[in-house]
Design an enzyme around this catalytic site. Structure first.
Site, PDB file in Angstrom:
ATOM      1  N   VAL A 118      15.281  -2.416  16.722  1.00  0.00           N
ATOM      2  CA  VAL A 118      14.162  -2.102  16.794  1.00  0.00           C
ATOM      3  C   VAL A 118      12.820  -2.833  16.382  1.00  0.00           C
ATOM      4  CG1 VAL A 118      12.755   0.191  16.951  1.00  0.00           C
ATOM      5  CG2 VAL A 118      14.835   0.406  16.440  1.00  0.00           C
ATOM      6  N   ILE A 119      13.112  -3.543  15.381  1.00  0.00           N
ATOM      7  CA  ILE A 119      12.186  -4.299  14.534  1.00  0.00           C
ATOM      8  C   ILE A 119      12.378  -5.523  15.178  1.00  0.00           C
ATOM      9  CG2 ILE A 119      11.131  -5.490  12.618  1.00  0.00           C
ATOM     10  CD1 ILE A 119      12.097  -3.209  10.992  1.00  0.00           C
ATOM     11  N   GLY A 156      18.454  -4.076   9.653  1.00  0.00           N
ATOM     12  CA  GLY A 156      18.650  -2.583   9.143  1.00  0.00           C
ATOM     13  C   GLY A 156      17.910  -2.597   7.728  1.00  0.00           C
ATOM     14  N   ASP A 182      14.001   8.358   4.525  1.00  0.00           N
ATOM     15  CA  ASP A 182      14.894   7.108   4.681  1.00  0.00           C
ATOM     16  C   ASP A 182      15.911   6.911   3.636  1.00  0.00           C
ATOM     17  OD1 ASP A 182      13.470   6.516   6.941  1.00  0.00           O
ATOM     18  OD2 ASP A 182      12.850   4.390   6.438  1.00  0.00           O
ATOM     19  N   ALA A 211       9.897   8.027  10.824  1.00  0.00           N
ATOM     20  CA  ALA A 211       8.784   8.618  10.216  1.00  0.00           C
ATOM     21  C   ALA A 211       8.812  10.102  10.469  1.00  0.00           C
ATOM     22  CB  ALA A 211       7.361   7.880  10.471  1.00  0.00           C
ATOM     23  N   HIS A 213      -1.036  15.436  39.396  1.00  0.00           N
ATOM     24  CA  HIS A 213      -0.824  14.282  40.167  1.00  0.00           C
ATOM     25  C   HIS A 213      -2.092  13.391  40.398  1.00  0.00           C
ATOM     26  CE1 HIS A 213       0.395  11.829  43.693  1.00  0.00           C
ATOM     27  NE2 HIS A 213      -0.758  12.091  44.223  1.00  0.00           N
TER      28      HIS A 213
HETATM   29  P1  FAD Z   1       8.717   5.208   2.986  1.00  0.00           P
HETATM   30  O1  FAD Z   1       7.892   5.059   4.035  1.00  0.00           O
HETATM   31  O2  FAD Z   1       9.506   4.213   2.978  1.00  0.00           O
HETATM   32  O3  FAD Z   1       8.191   5.570   1.739  1.00  0.00           O
HETATM   33  C1  FAD Z   1       8.536   5.758   0.526  1.00  0.00           C
HETATM   34  C2  FAD Z   1       7.352   5.370  -0.718  1.00  0.00           C
HETATM   35  O4  FAD Z   1       8.080   5.738  -1.889  1.00  0.00           O
HETATM   36  C3  FAD Z   1       6.841   3.959  -0.729  1.00  0.00           C
HETATM   37  O5  FAD Z   1       5.397   4.049  -0.598  1.00  0.00           O
HETATM   38  C4  FAD Z   1       7.462   3.358  -1.796  1.00  0.00           C
HETATM   39  O6  FAD Z   1       6.336   2.531  -2.608  1.00  0.00           O
HETATM   40  C5  FAD Z   1       7.595   4.722  -2.663  1.00  0.00           C
HETATM   41  N1  FAD Z   1       8.413   4.359  -3.829  1.00  0.00           N
HETATM   42  C6  FAD Z   1       9.751   4.007  -3.851  1.00  0.00           C
HETATM   43  N2  FAD Z   1      10.328   4.117  -4.767  1.00  0.00           N
HETATM   44  C7  FAD Z   1       9.450   4.851  -5.717  1.00  0.00           C
HETATM   45  C8  FAD Z   1       9.555   5.103  -7.187  1.00  0.00           C
HETATM   46  N3  FAD Z   1      10.659   5.096  -7.777  1.00  0.00           N
HETATM   47  N4  FAD Z   1       8.370   5.737  -7.780  1.00  0.00           N
HETATM   48  C9  FAD Z   1       7.143   5.897  -7.017  1.00  0.00           C
HETATM   49  N5  FAD Z   1       7.215   5.340  -5.779  1.00  0.00           N
HETATM   50  C10 FAD Z   1       8.404   5.027  -4.986  1.00  0.00           C
HETATM   51  N6  FAD Z   1       9.269   4.938  12.464  1.00  0.00           N
HETATM   52  C11 FAD Z   1       8.932   5.786  13.324  1.00  0.00           C
HETATM   53  O7  FAD Z   1       9.041   7.102  13.310  1.00  0.00           O
HETATM   54  N7  FAD Z   1       8.202   5.129  14.249  1.00  0.00           N
HETATM   55  C12 FAD Z   1       7.736   3.724  14.266  1.00  0.00           C
HETATM   56  O8  FAD Z   1       7.039   3.324  15.175  1.00  0.00           O
HETATM   57  C13 FAD Z   1       8.375   3.015  13.078  1.00  0.00           C
HETATM   58  N8  FAD Z   1       8.024   1.686  13.178  1.00  0.00           N
HETATM   59  C14 FAD Z   1       8.518   1.099  11.946  1.00  0.00           C
HETATM   60  C15 FAD Z   1       8.113  -0.524  12.106  1.00  0.00           C
HETATM   61  C16 FAD Z   1       8.474  -1.223  11.125  1.00  0.00           C
HETATM   62  C17 FAD Z   1       8.306  -2.754  11.003  1.00  0.00           C
HETATM   63  C18 FAD Z   1       9.289  -0.617   9.966  1.00  0.00           C
HETATM   64  C19 FAD Z   1       9.868  -1.344   8.854  1.00  0.00           C
HETATM   65  C20 FAD Z   1       9.757   0.700   9.973  1.00  0.00           C
HETATM   66  C21 FAD Z   1       9.145   1.655  11.032  1.00  0.00           C
HETATM   67  N9  FAD Z   1       9.577   2.862  11.076  1.00  0.00           N
HETATM   68  C22 FAD Z   1       9.180   3.649  12.257  1.00  0.00           C
HETATM   69  C23 FAD Z   1      10.481   3.469  10.246  1.00  0.00           C
HETATM   70  C24 FAD Z   1       9.426   4.475   9.188  1.00  0.00           C
HETATM   71  O9  FAD Z   1       8.606   3.617   8.641  1.00  0.00           O
HETATM   72  C25 FAD Z   1      10.388   4.979   8.065  1.00  0.00           C
HETATM   73  O10 FAD Z   1      11.409   5.942   8.817  1.00  0.00           O
HETATM   74  C26 FAD Z   1       9.517   5.857   7.213  1.00  0.00           C
HETATM   75  O11 FAD Z   1       8.428   5.358   6.666  1.00  0.00           O
HETATM   76  C27 FAD Z   1      10.342   6.580   6.126  1.00  0.00           C
HETATM   77  O12 FAD Z   1       9.540   7.231   5.387  1.00  0.00           O
HETATM   78  P2  FAD Z   1      10.009   7.861   3.906  1.00  0.00           P
HETATM   79  O13 FAD Z   1       8.643   8.549   3.396  1.00  0.00           O
HETATM   80  O14 FAD Z   1      11.372   8.121   3.747  1.00  0.00           O
HETATM   81  O15 FAD Z   1       9.726   6.465   3.099  1.00  0.00           O
HETATM   82  P1  NAI Z   2      18.075  -1.509  13.471  1.00  0.00           P
HETATM   83  O1  NAI Z   2      19.281  -1.108  13.184  1.00  0.00           O
HETATM   84  O2  NAI Z   2      17.159  -1.109  14.559  1.00  0.00           O
HETATM   85  O3  NAI Z   2      18.750  -2.992  14.212  1.00  0.00           O
HETATM   86  C1  NAI Z   2      19.512  -4.000  13.611  1.00  0.00           C
HETATM   87  C2  NAI Z   2      20.234  -4.846  14.360  1.00  0.00           C
HETATM   88  O4  NAI Z   2      20.584  -5.740  13.703  1.00  0.00           O
HETATM   89  C3  NAI Z   2      21.351  -4.092  15.293  1.00  0.00           C
HETATM   90  O5  NAI Z   2      21.282  -4.230  16.591  1.00  0.00           O
HETATM   91  C4  NAI Z   2      22.657  -4.787  14.595  1.00  0.00           C
HETATM   92  O6  NAI Z   2      23.770  -4.864  15.129  1.00  0.00           O
HETATM   93  C5  NAI Z   2      22.005  -6.073  14.168  1.00  0.00           C
HETATM   94  N1  NAI Z   2      22.489  -6.873  13.115  1.00  0.00           N
HETATM   95  C6  NAI Z   2      23.072  -6.349  12.037  1.00  0.00           C
HETATM   96  N2  NAI Z   2      23.641  -7.194  11.065  1.00  0.00           N
HETATM   97  C7  NAI Z   2      23.593  -8.365  11.854  1.00  0.00           C
HETATM   98  C8  NAI Z   2      23.976  -9.865  11.422  1.00  0.00           C
HETATM   99  N3  NAI Z   2      24.525 -10.006  10.420  1.00  0.00           N
HETATM  100  N4  NAI Z   2      23.785 -10.481  12.474  1.00  0.00           N
HETATM  101  C9  NAI Z   2      23.099 -10.388  13.547  1.00  0.00           C
HETATM  102  N5  NAI Z   2      22.900  -9.189  13.868  1.00  0.00           N
HETATM  103  C10 NAI Z   2      22.956  -8.395  13.104  1.00  0.00           C
HETATM  104  O7  NAI Z   2      17.331  -2.266  12.360  1.00  0.00           O
HETATM  105  P2  NAI Z   2      15.826  -2.719  12.345  1.00  0.00           P
HETATM  106  O8  NAI Z   2      15.400  -3.433  13.291  1.00  0.00           O
HETATM  107  O9  NAI Z   2      15.793  -3.591  10.853  1.00  0.00           O
HETATM  108  O10 NAI Z   2      14.922  -1.623  11.874  1.00  0.00           O
HETATM  109  C11 NAI Z   2      15.246  -0.726  10.850  1.00  0.00           C
HETATM  110  C12 NAI Z   2      15.009   0.719  10.987  1.00  0.00           C
HETATM  111  O11 NAI Z   2      13.677   0.920  10.848  1.00  0.00           O
HETATM  112  C13 NAI Z   2      15.285   1.244  12.495  1.00  0.00           C
HETATM  113  O12 NAI Z   2      16.797   1.285  12.556  1.00  0.00           O
HETATM  114  C14 NAI Z   2      14.483   2.372  12.852  1.00  0.00           C
HETATM  115  O13 NAI Z   2      14.829   3.500  12.277  1.00  0.00           O
HETATM  116  C15 NAI Z   2      13.292   2.003  12.026  1.00  0.00           C
HETATM  117  N6  NAI Z   2      12.203   1.474  12.931  1.00  0.00           N
HETATM  118  C16 NAI Z   2      11.809   2.300  13.815  1.00  0.00           C
HETATM  119  C17 NAI Z   2      11.060   1.820  14.862  1.00  0.00           C
HETATM  120  C18 NAI Z   2      10.333   2.786  15.882  1.00  0.00           C
HETATM  121  O14 NAI Z   2      10.655   4.012  15.781  1.00  0.00           O
HETATM  122  N7  NAI Z   2       9.566   2.440  16.930  1.00  0.00           N
HETATM  123  C19 NAI Z   2      10.274   0.557  14.747  1.00  0.00           C
HETATM  124  C20 NAI Z   2      10.792  -0.322  13.682  1.00  0.00           C
HETATM  125  C21 NAI Z   2      11.953   0.087  12.851  1.00  0.00           C
END
Ligand code: FAD
Ligand code: NAI
Length: 475
Positions: free
Chosen positions: A193-194, A281, A322, A330, A454
């Site tokens: 996804v990323i 990942g 997560d 999220a 539509h």
């Molecule tokens: P997090 O959002 O990681 O929050 C955890 C918080 O806990 C952080 O602020 C951290 O600093 C804090 N923390 C950790 N340990 C401690 C500690 N010991 N004490 C105090 N604070 C602490 N998901 C979607 O559904 N849609 C998307 O479009 C999407 N896009 C994404 C794009 C990217 C580039 C990435 C990396 C992820 C994306 N995700 C998306 C995934 C989404 O961001 C996560 O699934 C979501 O943030 C998880 O929420 P969480 O509350 O479990 O953890």
């Molecule tokens: P991902 O799990 O989506 O994709 C990781 C990819 O890397 C997989 O295709 C896997 O086969 C490949 N891979 C793993 N090890 C490898 C290696 N050694 N060499 C080459 N390829 C390898 O993980 P990603 O993109 O890092 O995102 C993490 C998570 O964040 C997602 O799984 C998703 O849960 C969340 N996310 C959600 C978004 C959304 O909802 N739109 C946007 C971005 C992130």
């Protein structure tokens, strides 16, 4: 004497801050601890999602899409746009201000709901007198206690062994969201996804993007008919995607990064890029929690072990988002946060894992809910499939965006919808109707009989439902 709370939430990402607000709504005295710092060192609640995930990535996807439209699609509408330029600093500043608005919004919500916010790292100290003592290490160090603890500490980017992120040449999602100038050549490891979202951003802005994927299949978890359609579109846009590679040594120098890998044919190849994003990942954040001091059980990957109700092995300690099993999304974290707060209140919070939607915000967007055709086949379930292409949808033609299709899968005997898979314009919005339908255990005929406006893209969903019964009207 330390401050005592009914509920202490560790982490203010979507899982944690939503759990805190819901618990406060239910009448509990709630604290939420989060350590994320903004550029000035102040609190930045919202977690990965708000600071370096969902929100900033969507801001950059939007900016880069506007740029792409101006360069490549305005002309189709009779608009002449010459000398279109992208001011990267301004684009990043806009993204930062969107993030800041969200951080401030969460602080406001905490105040509104009387959640006490603590800025610093939370870690377990001891279980004492029916409560847990939690140390908060921030500007000052203090200890608070909670009868219930919800751990929502989220996840961090995983990297390859021996290749630490320097966020300059070798980037995680964090660095990928703040590259200061468009790199001539950008490499990504992982076409998940990323990889696809960030690859799309920087390709639209002019980078030559190569994605190296370890698996031989593109988007293996996605319905393969949909994945193939998306793959075709990405390749046409100029994204280079190499599947089935084995990444070897990665060398980073001042002038860029060189990635040695073996391609699918078994040949040794080297990719030289200006920047490299590693998106393979994520791993659960549990290192700073001092889980062992209270005996909180972690699995072999460091994630917190929970049951279906997000209960850990310790009484009154819960974990969501997560940091536990399940999709790293999220909205999944939020649903678990709400459900846990309600369970603490003795209610019956519920998360339906079968109806959690997924969206990949590329162009075309990819969105799905429920099972893929491959999963149904593997399970030996008899199903009917209906597809409808956006090419035959009037609104898609008017938008000038006819890539993709809606695909609906329904049980062969009962007609209950088992999965819907969309690749195409606004798939992220279209999927909501399908989630509702599946929550209510609708049949494809239910959707087929509902009046859809539509011209709208949602008519493609209705037509896919008609296609399940082989009676599309417009194709
Ligand atoms: P997090 O959002 O990681 O929050 C955890 C918080 O806990 C952080 O602020 C951290 O600093 C804090 N923390 C950790 N340990 C401690 C500690 N010991 N004490 C105090 N604070 C602490 N998901 C979607 O559904 N849609 C998307 O479009 C999407 N896009 C994404 C794009 C990217 C580039 C990435 C990396 C992820 C994306 N995700 C998306 C995934 C989404 O961001 C996560 O699934 C979501 O943030 C998880 O929420 P969480 O509350 O479990 O953890
Ligand atoms: P991902 O799990 O989506 O994709 C990781 C990819 O890397 C997989 O295709 C896997 O086969 C490949 N891979 C793993 N090890 C490898 C290696 N050694 N060499 C080459 N390829 C390898 O993980 P990603 O993109 O890092 O995102 C993490 C998570 O964040 C997602 O799984 C998703 O849960 C969340 N996310 C959600 C978004 C959304 O909802 N739109 C946007 C971005 C992130």
């Amino acid at each position: 004497m330390s401050q005592q709370f009914d509920v202490v939430v560790i982490g203010a990402g979507p899982g944690g801050y939503i759990a805190a607000i819901r618990a406060a709504q239910l009448g509990f005295n709630v604290a939420c601890i989060d350590e994320w710092k903004n550029a000035a060192g102040g609190p930045a609640p919202g977690g990965t999602c708000t600071n370096v995930g969902c929100i900033p990535s969507k801001a950059l996807l939007q900016s880069s899409e506007h740029f792409d439209h101006a360069n490549h699609h305005f002309a189709d509408h009779g608009i002449t746009a010459t000398g279109v330029k992208m001011d990267i600093a301004k684009m990043l500043a806009r993204k930062d201000s969107v993030v800041k608005q969200n951080n401030e919004g969460i602080l406001f919500l905490f105040k509104k709901n009387k959640v006490s916010f603590f800025h610093g790292r939370g870690s377990f100290v001891a279980a004492k007198d029916g409560a847990y003592e939690i140390k908060v290490a921030g500007k000052v160090e203090e200890t608070i206690s909670g009868k219930h603890v919800v751990v929502a500490t989220g996840s961090s980017a995983r990297t390859l062994p021996g290749t630490p992120f320097d966020e300059d040449n070798i980037l995680s999602n964090d660095g990928a969201l703040r590259i200061g100038a468009v790199p001539k050549k950008l490499g990504l490891i992982g076409s998940g996804v990323i990889g696809l979202e960030m690859g799309s951003v920087w390709r639209r802005l002019g980078a030559e993007v190569t994605v190296l994927e370890g698996l031989p299949t593109f988007l293996g978890a996605v319905d393969q008919q949909i994945a193939k359609e998306a793959h075709k579109a990405f390749i046409k846009q100029g994204l280079k995607i190499e599947l089935g590679v084995k990444v070897g040594e990665i060398k980073s120098a001042k002038k860029g990064v060189s990635v040695a890998y073996t391609n699918a044919k078994g040949e040794a190849v080297s990719l030289d890029v200006d920047k490299l994003i590693i998106s393979i990942g994520r791993v659960a954040n549990t290192t700073g929690l001092a889980a062992d001091t209270v005996g909180l059980a972690l699995d072999e990957r460091g994630a917190i072990v929970v049951d279906a109700d997000c209960k850990t092995n310790l009484p009154n300690v819960w974990a969501v988002g997560d940091v536990v099993r399940g999709p790293m999304l999220a909205h999944k974290a939020e649903e678990e946060g709400v459900a846990v707060a309600e369970r603490i209140a003795g209610q019956h919070g519920h998360v339906n894992f079968n109806t959690i939607p997924w969206v990949i915000y590329t162009n075309p967007e990819i969105a799905w809910v429920g099972q893929t055709e491959e999963q149904l086949k593997a399970a030996g379930r008899a199903y009917k499939a209906g597809t409808f292409p956006f090419m035959a949808n009037g609104r898609a033609r008017a938008l000038g965006d006819t890539t993709g299709m809606v695909k609906m899968l329904a049980d062969a005997a009962t007609d209950e919808i088992l999965g819907v898979h969309i690749v195409g314009p606004m798939a992220s919005e279209l999927i909501a109707e399908c989630v509702v339908a599946m929550e209510f255990r609708a049949s494809s005929e239910d959707i087929a009989r509902i009046c859809h406006a539509h011209p709208s893209l949602s008519e493609a969903t209705k037509e896919a439902a008609l296609a399940v019964d082989k009676r599309t009207l417009n194709f």
